[in-house]
Scaffold this motif. Structure first.
Motif, PDB file in Angstrom:
ATOM      1  N   ARG A  52      -3.047 -47.663  -8.164  1.00  0.00           N
ATOM      2  CA  ARG A  52      -3.215 -47.716  -9.631  1.00  0.00           C
ATOM      3  C   ARG A  52      -4.085 -48.908 -10.039  1.00  0.00           C
ATOM      4  O   ARG A  52      -4.863 -48.827 -10.999  1.00  0.00           O
ATOM      5  N   GLU A  55      -7.590 -47.853  -9.265  1.00  0.00           N
ATOM      6  CA  GLU A  55      -8.043 -46.814 -10.195  1.00  0.00           C
ATOM      7  C   GLU A  55      -8.676 -47.415 -11.447  1.00  0.00           C
ATOM      8  O   GLU A  55      -9.662 -46.904 -11.987  1.00  0.00           O
ATOM      9  N   HIS A 264      -8.013 -40.898  -9.578  1.00  0.00           N
ATOM     10  CA  HIS A 264      -6.841 -41.343  -8.814  1.00  0.00           C
ATOM     11  C   HIS A 264      -7.019 -41.033  -7.334  1.00  0.00           C
ATOM     12  O   HIS A 264      -6.705 -41.870  -6.469  1.00  0.00           O
TER      13      HIS A 264
END
Length: 649
Positions: A52, A55, A264
């Protein structure tokens, strides 16, 4: 007549156990493989927290190296530079390389003794796709679009993307399983770059088919690997600590960053590259030494650069794989292993005459501020045999944006390089001195990747010629990475190297065979080092075996090797000169070596012992060289053999 099936073997990072079984008239060589070299970062579930974070660094759209064809300003500038005129002239009658089933199966049907035919055929097709992509993007006339599409479609439908020697049981060819390895990762990144560079010149239907193929053969097998946490040999490159790690990761991650729309998912592959590439770095010694030699340094670490640049560009510089102190040491391996005058030792599976890749060294020099003058000049000249590194170097990248270091390193100023952990010493003359000889002496151990059982081996350079020393690699035969056969090759075993033959025995493989530094004495005028190499020989009654090297920088220079040995009972002892020089014996204890315009005298002696000379020419498919054995005339309990190399005045 019985038909023999050879199932291709992995490279040296696999331990192979061969068992010949006769079943219903078929003789089949069954090979079970396990990963021999595993890095310190084992397979583990994807770290979603880190994914994350990554990302957030990525752009909304995927992107590859360079620019798509329609950004004409940059492409037209490349075309007008004249650097590609010769390439484009050669492309006028270009034919896309065909897939050859005969070459792919040449090992298994017994028609070839080497895997080179199948591997070369496979990689020429990837090169072909890159070349026609380059040609169309440069000229933008539609002349090569059809060839690009036909080549792309042909490769998509190709039964296998992997090297024949990696296709165990031909599972890839038969569609039973798909592997990410050296060749399939090359295909993946080349296809992805083609889609990116060609843009809307590729039909939507073909683009979808290409991306579907990338998922089937490359991306999905890796997703499955992490989902199941399957730690078997399939896609083992993730935890390998040799060149496979960086080569496969560069292709896998590069392809993902170039074509995968989902941010992602791109972040997942970026994480995989960031985390598991540390295994490849672990394969280099802490002193930066590359045990696989200069050739594989170009290949493996060159792909680490591709991986680093791809991730650096994709994350806007927020992730930099060069932010590791060890990388700086690895980057200095090439200049530190150079003997003199641009000549490098052919250690391990490295060919004589191999040199560091210039584009790679320019990239490292600029990016890391190494301060090496000859690698500071940026150039837009680029090859066209691939559309990955060549495109990356032809367009602005992180290294081209780096400012050169102000205080450049003077050529030849470093008279000595010592890879302390590895035990490799390179000695050079003083700058401006009349001496023009240098030497590289190898310690290490016999469990290194692509190792040749060569503790104590050396390379002697005079001018720009290797006068004597390590013969380097021979062409890869079908069984050369099978431990059962590998050291039966004289050039791979210690027999062909300038190291002793002890009581008729060669050096043994394995980590227990390890050179130990007994003493060193380094001065401005002379370098002296003594290695204990007895552990390399599994000889009962061997009490002592030390090799001392004396490098003298005075006058024209000289290099002396003294092998001191002792047995519990009288035994034979022989030391060796390996050379591709022309040679003749000019006295009882003197040889003259001649290569190109260089001449070197070699004297040998042994106090109290008569010495015998015998020679043998060795080829094994490579460039022939001569093994000159110098042995005591009768078994003795102890003694020394001294060999001195000195330029002829």
């Amino acid at each position: 007549m019985k038909k023999v099936h050879f199932k291709p073997a992995y490279y040296t990072h696999l331990l192979l156990t061969a068992k010949i079984i006769v079943i219903t008239g078929l003789l089949t060589l069954k090979i079970s493989a396990s990963i021999a070299q595993t890095g310190p970062f084992p397979l583990k579930p994807i770290d979603e927290k880190r994914v994350r974070e990554i990302e957030k660094m990525l752009s909304d759209k995927p992107s590859g190296f360079g620019k798509p064809y329609h950004e004409r300003k940059v492409w037209d500038n490349l075309l007008k530079s004249g650097n590609y005129d010769r390439f484009l002239r050669g492309m006028k009658d270009y034919s896309f390389p065909a897939f050859s089933k005969d070459d792919y199966f040449s090992l298994s049907n017994g028609s070839a003794s080497s895997s080179n035919a199948g591997l070369t055929m496979m990689r020429k097709r990837a090169e072909g796709l890159a070349k026609v992509t380059w040609a169309e993007c440069l000229q933008n006339e539609g002349k090569y679009t059809r060839m690009v599409e036909d080549g792309l479609r042909d490769i998509i439908n190709q039964k296998s993307w992997v090297s024949p020697r990696s296709d165990h049981d031909f599972k890839n060819y038969n569609g039973l399983a798909y592997s990410v390895e050296l060749t399939s990762s090359l295909y993946a990144h080349t296809i992805a770059q083609t889609l990116y560079m060609m843009g809307n010149k590729i039909s939507p239907k073909l683009r979808k088919e290409a991306i579907d193929a990338l998922y089937t053969r490359i991306f999905n097998p890796i997703h499955h690997k992490f989902k199941t946490q399957n730690n078997d040999k399939e896609n083992h490159f993730l935890t390998a600590d040799n060149n496979w790690n960086h080569v496969c990761l560069a292709g896998l991650v590069g392809a993902a960053l170039t074509v995968i729309e989902d941010k992602h998912e791109r972040a997942v592959f970026t994480y995989i590259g960031e985390y598991y590439s540390r295994n490849g770095l672990a394969g280099f010694n802490d002193d930066g030494y590359c045990v696989e030699g200069v050739t594989y340094y170009n290949y493996g670490f060159g792909h680490y650069i591709l991986l680093r640049e791809g991730i650096w560009q994709a994350t806007g510089g927020n992730i930099d794989l060069f932010n590791d102190p060890k990388v700086q040491k690895i980057a200095r391996y090439a200049p530190n292993i150079e003997v003199i005058n641009g000549v490098y030792p052919a250690i391990s599976d490295c060919r004589e005459g191999a040199t560091p890749d210039e584009a790679m060294m320019i990239y490292l020099n600029r990016s890391l501020g190494l301060g090496i003058a000859r690698y500071d000049t940026l150039t837009n000249e680029s090859g066209t045999s691939d559309n990955r590194k060549s495109v990356m170097m032809a367009f602005p990248n992180s290294s081209s944006k780096s400012m050169p270091k102000k205080n450049m390193q003077k050529e030849g100023a470093n008279i000595r390089s010592l890879f302390e952990q590895t035990g490799v010493l390179v000695c050079r003359p003083l700058p401006g001195a009349s001496a023009n000889i240098g030497v590289a002496l190898k310690g290490g151990n016999n469990n290194e990747s692509h190792n040749h059982n060569d503790i104590g081996s050396y390379t002697i350079v005079q001018g720009n010629q290797i006068m004597a020393g390590d013969p380097g690699v021979i062409p890869y035969a079908s069984n050369i990475f099978d431990p059962k056969y590998r050291y039966t090759y004289k050039t791979v075993g210690s027999y062909g190297h300038p190291v002793p033959l002890v009581a008729g025995s060669q050096q043994r493989p394995g980590k227990l065979a390890e050179a130990k530094t007994v003493r060193t004495d380094f001065t401005k005028e002379k370098d002296n080092i003594t290695l204990d190499i007895a552990s390399a020989y599994n000889v009962p009654g061997l009490k002592k075996l030390e090799r001392t090297m004396d490098y003298d920088r005075s006058d024209v220079g000289s290099i002396t090797f003294t092998d001191s040995f002792a047995y519990a009972n009288p035994q034979e002892f022989e030391t060796v000169i390996s050379t591709r020089s022309k040679w003749k014996q000019i006295s009882d204890n003197t040889l003259l070596l001649t290569r190109a315009n260089e001449k070197m005298l070699v004297t040998f002696s042994s106090a109290g012992n008569k010495l015998l000379l015998k020679s043998e020419e060795i080829s094994e498919g490579g460039t022939p060289y001569t093994r000159i054995g110098i042995s005591v005339s009768k078994p003795v309990s102890e003694g020394q053999i001294v060999i001195t190399y000195r330029p002829q005045n």
